[in-house]
Design a protein around this motif. Structure first.
Motif, PDB file in Angstrom:
ATOM      1  N   ASP A 152      17.449  25.856   8.461  1.00  0.00           N
ATOM      2  CA  ASP A 152      18.200  25.079   7.471  1.00  0.00           C
ATOM      3  C   ASP A 152      18.145  25.720   6.095  1.00  0.00           C
ATOM      4  N   GLY A 153      17.327  26.748   5.942  1.00  0.00           N
ATOM      5  CA  GLY A 153      17.233  27.411   4.654  1.00  0.00           C
ATOM      6  C   GLY A 153      16.253  28.564   4.675  1.00  0.00           C
ATOM      7  N   ILE A 154      16.390  29.451   3.682  1.00  0.00           N
ATOM      8  CA  ILE A 154      15.483  30.583   3.485  1.00  0.00           C
ATOM      9  C   ILE A 154      14.854  30.425   2.107  1.00  0.00           C
ATOM     10  N   ALA A 155      13.532  30.357   2.062  1.00  0.00           N
ATOM     11  CA  ALA A 155      12.826  30.255   0.781  1.00  0.00           C
ATOM     12  C   ALA A 155      12.080  31.557   0.519  1.00  0.00           C
ATOM     13  N   VAL A 156      11.942  31.902  -0.747  1.00  0.00           N
ATOM     14  CA  VAL A 156      11.271  33.150  -1.108  1.00  0.00           C
ATOM     15  C   VAL A 156      10.576  32.997  -2.447  1.00  0.00           C
ATOM     16  N   THR A 157       9.436  33.646  -2.595  1.00  0.00           N
ATOM     17  CA  THR A 157       8.744  33.664  -3.883  1.00  0.00           C
ATOM     18  C   THR A 157       9.561  34.501  -4.868  1.00  0.00           C
ATOM     19  N   LYS A 161      22.981  30.725   5.326  1.00  0.00           N
ATOM     20  CA  LYS A 161      22.028  29.660   5.038  1.00  0.00           C
ATOM     21  C   LYS A 161      21.743  29.580   3.542  1.00  0.00           C
ATOM     22  N   PRO A 162      21.426  28.386   3.030  1.00  0.00           N
ATOM     23  CA  PRO A 162      21.075  28.261   1.611  1.00  0.00           C
ATOM     24  C   PRO A 162      19.782  28.999   1.282  1.00  0.00           C
ATOM     25  N   LEU A 163      19.745  29.535   0.083  1.00  0.00           N
ATOM     26  CA  LEU A 163      18.619  30.328  -0.403  1.00  0.00           C
ATOM     27  C   LEU A 163      17.880  29.552  -1.482  1.00  0.00           C
ATOM     28  N   TYR A 164      16.543  29.568  -1.425  1.00  0.00           N
ATOM     29  CA  TYR A 164      15.732  28.869  -2.419  1.00  0.00           C
ATOM     30  C   TYR A 164      14.682  29.817  -2.994  1.00  0.00           C
ATOM     31  N   GLY A 165      14.851  30.195  -4.253  1.00  0.00           N
ATOM     32  CA  GLY A 165      13.844  30.982  -4.940  1.00  0.00           C
ATOM     33  C   GLY A 165      12.810  30.030  -5.518  1.00  0.00           C
ATOM     34  N   VAL A 166      11.533  30.153  -5.100  1.00  0.00           N
ATOM     35  CA  VAL A 166      10.518  29.198  -5.520  1.00  0.00           C
ATOM     36  C   VAL A 166       9.369  29.865  -6.262  1.00  0.00           C
ATOM     37  N   ASN A 167       8.585  29.035  -6.912  1.00  0.00           N
ATOM     38  CA  ASN A 167       7.465  29.505  -7.730  1.00  0.00           C
ATOM     39  C   ASN A 167       6.209  29.667  -6.888  1.00  0.00           C
ATOM     40  N   HIS A 168       5.554  30.796  -7.056  1.00  0.00           N
ATOM     41  CA  HIS A 168       4.342  31.122  -6.300  1.00  0.00           C
ATOM     42  C   HIS A 168       3.246  30.067  -6.482  1.00  0.00           C
ATOM     43  N   LEU A 169       3.028  29.624  -7.715  1.00  0.00           N
ATOM     44  CA  LEU A 169       1.953  28.676  -7.986  1.00  0.00           C
ATOM     45  C   LEU A 169       2.263  27.302  -7.404  1.00  0.00           C
ATOM     46  N   ALA A 170       3.507  26.855  -7.544  1.00  0.00           N
ATOM     47  CA  ALA A 170       3.893  25.570  -6.957  1.00  0.00           C
ATOM     48  C   ALA A 170       3.761  25.614  -5.441  1.00  0.00           C
ATOM     49  N   SER A 171       4.022  26.780  -4.858  1.00  0.00           N
ATOM     50  CA  SER A 171       3.878  26.929  -3.402  1.00  0.00           C
ATOM     51  C   SER A 171       2.425  26.763  -2.973  1.00  0.00           C
TER      52      SER A 171
END
Length: 365
Positions: A77-82, A107-117
């Motif tokens: 449903d999605g691809i997330a990446v730091t 697929k939707p892409l989500y760039g996320v924060n390393h610390l929040a992860s």
């Protein structure tokens, strides 16, 4: 179960290529390719070597994660990446790979924060995070106290290191003691056989006029190094186990004391500890002791989820999908200094315009 978002996460902020797959808050796969042995002979992480290692490991690690999870890439449903923070070159490899997979799969892409992860990964072991969550993140690059009313959109810095991070201090003292790299695990092991009260090493920023939630380990590092040098200059044997135990106690004493104080001051009745140093056995034991005394519930993921991994990125990505947060777009770029106040990087158009027809005929369809 089937209605929960199925998300693949890619983590390349430092020296480990991590690919995780989660469905909601259930971990399906956590594949890691580490280049730590390559860096060990240099006494620390070499950014260019780390970037090249990510390039070589990326596709095999993604394929291993999909196989382990027993899912097809087209079902994601999605691809997330730091997207940050971290080493610029290493981040670029992960972001480029995630954009390629998202584009090819539609697929939707989500760039996320390393610390929040690092905070969100605890959901995979202990269930949904309380809101707000107080988190102590300790690693080779970060020592931070964070308050997260909403892990997907609202993370507030309470305090941070003003110089060396805790994990960095462990590595430097291990180098002085000729214990190799990384230093955290070996110091933890040796400290169990030493006396934590043998040497009175300083506790940084612990005075009444010092910042309540900030950390400093540079002075401690210097004090330990000078103590060791003085012993060697006098021709005396260095009691390595006692040094390790006393140094470790000085670090975890400050970390846990300030974390518990932050919880009390903010009226939060639980504490989450994450990051690579959260695998330290003494940190876990002292944190539990002080939290129980203060009536605070402690949440610490198992050691394998504390170090950098793709599972934590997938966990935060799944939370983004579940809460309907806007996806990133193909203009997403790596940001080595991405602030923790930005748990994710939404696209400028807040749409899924990067979903293309090409995905229907690609190798993963």
């Amino acid at each position: 179960m089937a209605d929960e978002p199925l998300v693949l996460g890619i983590e390349t902020s430092c020296d480990e290529t991590g690919v995780g797959i989660v469905r909601g808050t259930t971990l399906l796969a956590d594949a890691v390719a580490s280049s730590v042995d390559t860096h060990a002979r240099f006494g620390g992480v070499v950014p260019e070597i780390a970037s090249r290692a990510h390039l070589e490991a990326m596709v095999p690690t993604v394929e291993r994660a999909l196989k382990e999870a027993g899912v097809c890439a087209r079902d994601l449903d999605g691809i997330a990446v730091t997207a940050g923070p971290g080493l610029a070159g290493a981040l670029l490899v992960g972001v480029a790979a995630a954009k390629a997979y998202a584009y090819a799969l539609g697929k939707p892409l989500y760039g996320v924060n390393h610390l929040a992860s690092h905070i969100c990964v605890d959901q995979l072991e202990h269930g949904p995070l309380p809101e707000p969550t107080m988190a102590l993140l300790v690693s080779g690059g970060h020592s931070s106290l964070l308050l997260a009313p909403d892990i997907t959109s609202d993370v507030r810095p309470m305090g941070a290191t003003i110089d060396d991070a805790a994990g960095e201090a462990f590595d430097k003292i291990a180098r002085v003691l000729n214990l190799g790299f990384p230093g955290g695990p070996v110091i933890d092991r040796l400290a169990k056989e030493g006396d934590p009260a043998a040497i009175a090493f300083p506790r940084g920023l612990s005075g009444s006029r010092d910042p309540a939630y900030d950390f400093s380990f540079s002075g401690l590092k210097t004090s330990v190094a000078r103590w060791i040098e003085a012993k060697r200059a006098a021709g005396e044997e260095v009691p390595v186990r006692d040094v390790a135990a006393s140094f470790q106690e000085a670090v975890v004493d400050v970390l846990t004391r300030k974390a518990v104080r932050a919880c009390k001051d903010q009226g939060v009745d639980h504490l989450m500890i994450g990051g690579g140093v959260a695998a330290n056995s003494r940190l876990r034991a002292l944190a539990l002791e002080r939290c129980e005394r203060a009536g605070i519930r402690l949440r610490v993921p198992r050691p394998g989820l504390c170090t950098d991994n793709g599972a934590m990125v997938a966990a935060l990505g799944a939370e983004m999908v579940a809460r309907g947060r806007p996806a990133s777009d193909l203009e997403l770029s790596a940001d080595s200094s991405l602030p923790v106040t930005e748990p994710h990087v939404p696209g400028r158009t807040h749409s899924h315009d990067h979903v293309h027809e090409i995905s229907k005929d690609n190798l993963y369809s």
